[in-house]
Design an enzyme around this catalytic site. Structure first.
Site, PDB file in Angstrom:
ATOM      1  N   GLY A 225      17.756  18.911  24.742  1.00  0.00           N
ATOM      2  CA  GLY A 225      16.827  20.039  24.735  1.00  0.00           C
ATOM      3  C   GLY A 225      15.396  19.641  25.083  1.00  0.00           C
ATOM      4  O   GLY A 225      15.054  18.463  25.176  1.00  0.00           O
ATOM      5  N   HIS A 226      14.563  20.652  25.237  1.00  0.00           N
ATOM      6  CA  HIS A 226      13.166  20.496  25.652  1.00  0.00           C
ATOM      7  C   HIS A 226      12.357  19.642  24.678  1.00  0.00           C
ATOM      8  O   HIS A 226      12.511  19.766  23.464  1.00  0.00           O
ATOM      9  CB  HIS A 226      12.510  21.867  25.768  1.00  0.00           C
ATOM     10  CG  HIS A 226      12.367  22.588  24.462  1.00  0.00           C
ATOM     11  ND1 HIS A 226      11.245  22.496  23.693  1.00  0.00           N
ATOM     12  CD2 HIS A 226      13.222  23.378  23.781  1.00  0.00           C
ATOM     13  CE1 HIS A 226      11.394  23.212  22.606  1.00  0.00           C
ATOM     14  NE2 HIS A 226      12.602  23.765  22.626  1.00  0.00           N
ATOM     15  N   ASP A 227      11.498  18.805  25.231  1.00  0.00           N
ATOM     16  CA  ASP A 227      10.522  18.024  24.468  1.00  0.00           C
ATOM     17  C   ASP A 227      11.159  16.959  23.567  1.00  0.00           C
ATOM     18  O   ASP A 227      10.463  16.314  22.781  1.00  0.00           O
ATOM     19  CB  ASP A 227       9.624  18.942  23.612  1.00  0.00           C
ATOM     20  CG  ASP A 227       8.791  19.864  24.483  1.00  0.00           C
ATOM     21  OD1 ASP A 227       7.841  19.387  25.097  1.00  0.00           O
ATOM     22  OD2 ASP A 227       9.121  21.058  24.570  1.00  0.00           O
ATOM     23  N   THR A 228      12.450  16.770  23.694  1.00  0.00           N
ATOM     24  CA  THR A 228      13.132  15.738  22.913  1.00  0.00           C
ATOM     25  C   THR A 228      12.822  14.360  23.497  1.00  0.00           C
ATOM     26  O   THR A 228      12.653  14.213  24.703  1.00  0.00           O
ATOM     27  CB  THR A 228      14.639  16.050  22.894  1.00  0.00           C
ATOM     28  OG1 THR A 228      14.844  17.115  21.965  1.00  0.00           O
ATOM     29  CG2 THR A 228      15.491  14.847  22.491  1.00  0.00           C
TER      30      THR A 228
ATOM     31  N   CYS B 124      12.892  19.267  20.730  1.00  0.00           N
ATOM     32  CA  CYS B 124      11.936  18.655  19.801  1.00  0.00           C
ATOM     33  C   CYS B 124      12.571  17.649  18.837  1.00  0.00           C
ATOM     34  O   CYS B 124      12.081  17.452  17.721  1.00  0.00           O
ATOM     35  CB  CYS B 124      11.195  19.724  18.999  1.00  0.00           C
ATOM     36  SG  CYS B 124      10.240  20.827  20.055  1.00  0.00           S
TER      37      CYS B 124
END
Lengths: 311, 311, 311
Positions: free
Chosen positions: A217-220, A237
């Site tokens: 997922g995003h920003d991970t 995250c």
């Protein structure tokens, strides 16, 4: 994400048509989400529950829906809808560009790198040296790939974050202007999906190896030398520290941190942060031996019922 | 994999620069992994724990990191790093070739077979008659597909094995020179990933049907007339016998054997080999009625606690 | 699916070479599966267990393998193999057409819609206005997409239903002549697979948002404003009502209905229909607090065993 050049607080306020608290020429360098925000950046907050967290974060500018007291050395942007205005800024600084070709003219490809047929490489993508990008891979705009990286067929780097705000008229999407950053010596299997950051980066660090059909997922952030098996799903995250092993079909919830050298056995579901140097199992995941002991205990229930009948 | 022609032990030793034990002209026909290795083949072993297994296997040549006693009728290749030298042989006999077109000139496509747009077909691929290959499918080099096979969009056949050796400086990859072999009347759904064997074959036998988003690891063999539902993940070196049914999101661990006509219910996790003609459930999977009984027993704990309070 | 024009019962019987019960000119408008069949349509049934359900359904014509009494106002098609003959009709009315280009000449694309490179769009596909179709997406024949829809890279719309009949000689496939229908303001992530209906539609209603790597089976209907996270697997013929939330790696069995505003927590396995306005967890899924209570109870077993030892 950082802006192409520094802007003044007043310039930013004009883009979104908002009031502001702070000096006209207060400098603004970029925007980001709260868990990775840096000095000079804008962060947004639209719920009183998170006001303090945002105001006390490293962000220099807080895009907020209430005229609160401004912390020393910081500035505020006052908006009736910070979510909408954060999206406006993303749209302003990272507009979507269509690509006229399968490999954009603005992409940079390093020496020795092989791009197989039917690959799509978006605008401003940078790929290092000696990489091998297999057929039918899609790399969205602005993604950064290091040296000696292998990406197998059908994988997608840089699709949008799955991040929506519920409004009475339907879901409102938080736009994604961030990037995917893949460091050197990373291998990514076939049909993986690694989403871009919202305004920051989704990062896979040096030497990590991913099997097929993995979702990130995003920003991970995935640390160095991690080993991740097929069908693992990692939400947005998440922080995976170095040398972590995730076996097949593991799921990890949004915002969790997995400590260095942790091992998570197949099909486990991680619902909170976990310490490193430990093996986990189950859904929800617990220390593995403890979890297996619990499963063994369940098999003793018939015997317990038998004893109670006798008593 | 078999070599294009037989080589002498001395020739093989020269390719990897190793010592050898055996006759100069001892014939070597190919190389493979231990669970499928055949007479005439090289196998590698680099841990004393597995020496006996390798020396007693069907392999005629053992690539090993200790000068052990050579079994009658066999030969040894002595290397300080058998993993590295096995990779050297794979690289020598199956070098990676880039493809200049979406369908390689060296691929053979049978009569009546339809290849839809944006499909990639690598070097030396063979596809039989009356197959239907839907758009955006990727078929890596050397894969073999029988007659009357359907492969849905986005599926990837022949990506590399997920097989690494941990070295102090990072993960070292075992190169994949094997193939994917799909027999007649097999259907494969959309966005599946079937990895190639390391030096052997990953095989799906006649008449088996796979749904979407299924992962099949390297060197795994799926029997005849199996039915496999969406999101199933099968690790490497697994043997699924004939007429097995795997329901959605089942996971199967590396090296396990699933017996004929076994049925594994949705979301089960298989951690060891299972007998045929039986239905299984749970993670880890057990005989289904037994598992469901255990789950029913858990619901009796409040009653047990109540009784104990009274006593 | 509806036929291009109405046919008489006699015409239909001639296509499949069957007897019929009813008037020669009894009008037939289409064919469909039992849970969505409408007046004027043909439904098929080949097991006595389901005869009544088929005869009492909304279908006007029942394709059946026994000369039963014909309900008032309906007609029968008598066949020794209704499955085979249903397939014959699908093949007659929806023959497979190969596509000579990546975007078929017969596809209609609305104003403002962007199609990125390497996308495949089949025959008679309709895409509305202001959609964004990312690279390497595959859209099979006859799919319908509304306005303001985003589809991320690698996603496949319209692959065949996973629906087979076991015959002594192997699996016989039920042909898919249905469609995928995506309504306005739907977002679909990367590498999802949404199968077409067998003869009906697989539908995702207005404003629903899907993350990456989601599987949606044939003839399933997903309501308005649903939120579905990564790696969720939804079988065929499922009904998801409005505003349902499914978290990561959830699995839902064939034929189940999930009520309005239900929330199903990550990794849950749904084995039957569930009421709305409730949160569920576990495999099999139960009301979430109840399930978590059961898990807490398991941890009390050592204490129970201790007490029993004392008694």
């Amino acid at each position: 994400m950082k802006f192409p050049k520094a802007h003044t607080l007043k310039e930013i306020a004009e883009i979104i048509g908002s009031e502001f608290v702070g000096d006209d020429v207060f400098p603004v360098f970029g925007m980001n989400e709260i868990h990775v925000v840096e000095e000079g950046d804008i962060v947004f907050v639209d719920h009183p529950k998170y006001y303090d967290k945002a105001l006390q974060s490293k962000a220099s500018v807080v895009l907020i829906n209430k005229k609160v007291e401004c912390p020393e050395g910081k500035a505020l942007l006052i908006s009736d809808d910070p979510f909408r205005d954060f999206n406006r800024l993303t749209r302003h600084f990272k507009p979507f560009q269509t690509a006229g070709a399968s490999v954009s003219d603005t992409a940079e490809i390093g020496e020795g790198t092989i791009i197989q047929p039917n690959v799509f490489i978006g605008n401003h993508v940078k790929i290092g040296k000696n990489c091998l990008i297999h057929p039918n891979v899609t790399i969205y705009d602005n993604c950064i790939i290091g040296n000696n990286v292998t990406i197998h067929a059908g994988t997608v780097l840089g699709a949008d974050a799955f991040y929506y705000k519920k409004r009475p008229e339907g879901f409102d999407k938080l736009l994604s202007g961030g990037r995917v950053v893949i460091e050197d010596h990373v291998d990514i299997g076939a049909s993986c999906t690694i989403d871009r950051g919202v305004t920051g980066d989704t990062t896979i660090k040096e030497g990590s190896k991913l099997d097929n059909q993995i979702q990130v997922g995003h920003d991970t952030v995935i640390g160095k030398k991690c080993l991740i098996a097929s069908h693992v799903g990692i939400a947005g995250c998440v922080v995976i520290e170095d040398e972590v092993t995730l076996w097949g079909q593991v799921g990890i919830t949004s915002g969790a941190t997995i400590g260095t050298k942790a091992v998570i056995l197949a099909q486990s579901g991680v619902a909170k942060s976990l310490e490193g140097h430990t093996t986990y199992f189950g859904s929800p995941a617990e220390e593995a031996r403890e979890k297996l002991k619990q499963m063994a205990h369940v098999k003793k229930i018939p015997e317990i019922l038998e004893k109670l009948k006798k008593n």
